[in-house]
Design an enzyme around this catalytic site. Structure first.
Site, PDB file in Angstrom:
ATOM      1  CE  LYS A 191      -0.635  -2.883  -0.756  1.00 14.67           C
ATOM      2  NZ  LYS A 191      -1.963  -2.299  -0.419  1.00 14.67           N
ATOM      3  CE1 TYR A 248      -1.889  -3.190   4.933  1.00 13.51           C
ATOM      4  CE2 TYR A 248      -1.678  -5.395   4.019  1.00 13.51           C
ATOM      5  CZ  TYR A 248      -1.545  -4.014   3.893  1.00 13.51           C
ATOM      6  OH  TYR A 248      -1.066  -3.473   2.721  1.00 13.51           O
ATOM      7  CG  ASN A 250      -3.768  -0.311  -3.026  1.00 15.46           C
ATOM      8  OD1 ASN A 250      -3.032  -1.248  -2.750  1.00 15.46           O
ATOM      9  ND2 ASN A 250      -4.215   0.534  -2.119  1.00 15.46           N
ATOM     10  CG  HIS A 257       2.513  -0.898   2.551  1.00 19.24           C
ATOM     11  ND1 HIS A 257       1.428  -0.630   3.351  1.00 19.24           N
ATOM     12  CD2 HIS A 257       3.619  -0.636   3.307  1.00 19.24           C
ATOM     13  CE1 HIS A 257       1.856  -0.226   4.547  1.00 19.24           C
ATOM     14  NE2 HIS A 257       3.175  -0.222   4.553  1.00 19.24           N
TER      15      HIS A 257
HETATM   16  N1  UDP Z   1      -8.093  -1.636   1.403  1.00 22.80           N
HETATM   17  C1  UDP Z   1      -9.190  -2.315   0.902  1.00 22.80           C
HETATM   18  N2  UDP Z   1     -10.430  -1.719   0.989  1.00 22.80           N
HETATM   19  C2  UDP Z   1     -10.616  -0.479   1.527  1.00 22.80           C
HETATM   20  C3  UDP Z   1      -9.495   0.203   2.041  1.00 22.80           C
HETATM   21  C4  UDP Z   1      -8.245  -0.398   1.963  1.00 22.80           C
HETATM   22  O1  UDP Z   1      -9.068  -3.429   0.402  1.00 22.80           O
HETATM   23  O2  UDP Z   1     -11.747   0.012   1.574  1.00 22.80           O
HETATM   24  C5  UDP Z   1      -6.759  -2.273   1.338  1.00 22.80           C
HETATM   25  C6  UDP Z   1      -5.819  -1.626   0.303  1.00 22.80           C
HETATM   26  O3  UDP Z   1      -5.011  -2.655  -0.273  1.00 22.80           O
HETATM   27  C7  UDP Z   1      -5.007  -0.694   1.175  1.00 22.80           C
HETATM   28  C8  UDP Z   1      -4.856  -1.515   2.457  1.00 22.80           C
HETATM   29  O4  UDP Z   1      -6.128  -2.148   2.598  1.00 22.80           O
HETATM   30  O5  UDP Z   1      -3.775  -0.355   0.575  1.00 22.80           O
HETATM   31  C9  UDP Z   1      -4.546  -0.734   3.712  1.00 22.80           C
HETATM   32  O6  UDP Z   1      -5.500   0.314   3.843  1.00 22.80           O
HETATM   33  P1  UDP Z   1      -5.049   1.793   4.243  1.00 22.80           P
HETATM   34  O7  UDP Z   1      -6.279   2.545   4.578  1.00 22.80           O
HETATM   35  O8  UDP Z   1      -3.968   1.716   5.271  1.00 22.80           O
HETATM   36  O9  UDP Z   1      -4.481   2.375   2.858  1.00 22.80           O
HETATM   37  P2  UDP Z   1      -2.991   2.746   2.415  1.00 22.80           P
HETATM   38  O10 UDP Z   1      -2.262   3.249   3.625  1.00 22.80           O
HETATM   39  O11 UDP Z   1      -2.388   1.483   1.846  1.00 22.80           O
HETATM   40  O12 UDP Z   1      -3.170   3.799   1.362  1.00 22.80           O
HETATM   41 MG    MG Z   2      -2.011   2.405   5.504  1.00 20.12          MG
END
Ligand code: UDP
Ligand code: MG
Length: 134
Positions: free
Chosen positions: A11, A51, A114, A117
């Site tokens: 990212k 997304y 974070n 992905h």
């Molecule tokens: N994210 C965020 N705030 C939140 C949860 C998620 O900004 O409270 C962002 C973060 O970059 C995350 C992405 O949205 O990686 C997609 O969320 P997901 O729950 O799918 O998490 P992941 O599968 O990436 O662990």
């Molecule tokens: Mg996810």
């Protein structure tokens, strides 16, 4: 039976901080083979499509802005039990909850920025691979 393909994005925060090299090293050390890789920059439209499952979430708009804020590196990866093993390697969404030694623990700065992905199912891995590589 679980699949052998997954998809990842380094990212914008991690790319900007020059963590691309160390992250790729961890991925390869963990036994993943890079089948496809590209540097690119998302626009709002493509970030929103990628997304889409999160488009009703309060963090959606910020997430899309963040994902468009700089270059990213997209990769198709191969390994047995790819999706589950890769999710283990990257750690929890919120780096505060991520296990020691995981990519997010090492390189992420917040729940949003974070670092990386990882696909969450075989079905989504295939969708995401097709989204970027066809
Ligand atoms: N994210 C965020 N705030 C939140 C949860 C998620 O900004 O409270 C962002 C973060 O970059 C995350 C992405 O949205 O990686 C997609 O969320 P997901 O729950 O799918 O998490 P992941 O599968 O990436 O662990
Ligand atoms: Mg996810």
């Amino acid at each position: 039976m679980s699949g052998i393909r997954t998809f990842t994005i380094i990212k914008p925060d991690a790319f900007e901080a020059s963590y691309t090299g160390p992250i790729i090293e961890k991925i390869e050390e963990a036994g993943f083979k890079i089948l496809n890789m590209r540097l690119e920059r998302l626009d709002q439209n493509r970030a929103g499509k990628f997304y889409e499952v999160h488009n009703d979430k309060p963090f959606f708009e910020r997430l899309c802005n963040y994902m468009c804020s700089g270059p990213i590196v997209v990769m198709e990866l191969e390994k047995s039990n790819a999706v589950e093993d890769f999710r283990k390697l990257i750690g929890a969404t919120n780096p505060e909850n991520a296990e020691e030694g995981t990519i997010r623990k090492l390189y992420a700065t917040s729940i949003e920025a974070n670092a990386i992905h990882g696909s969450d199912s075989d079905e989504n891995a295939l969708k995401e691979i097709n989204f970027f590589f066809t």
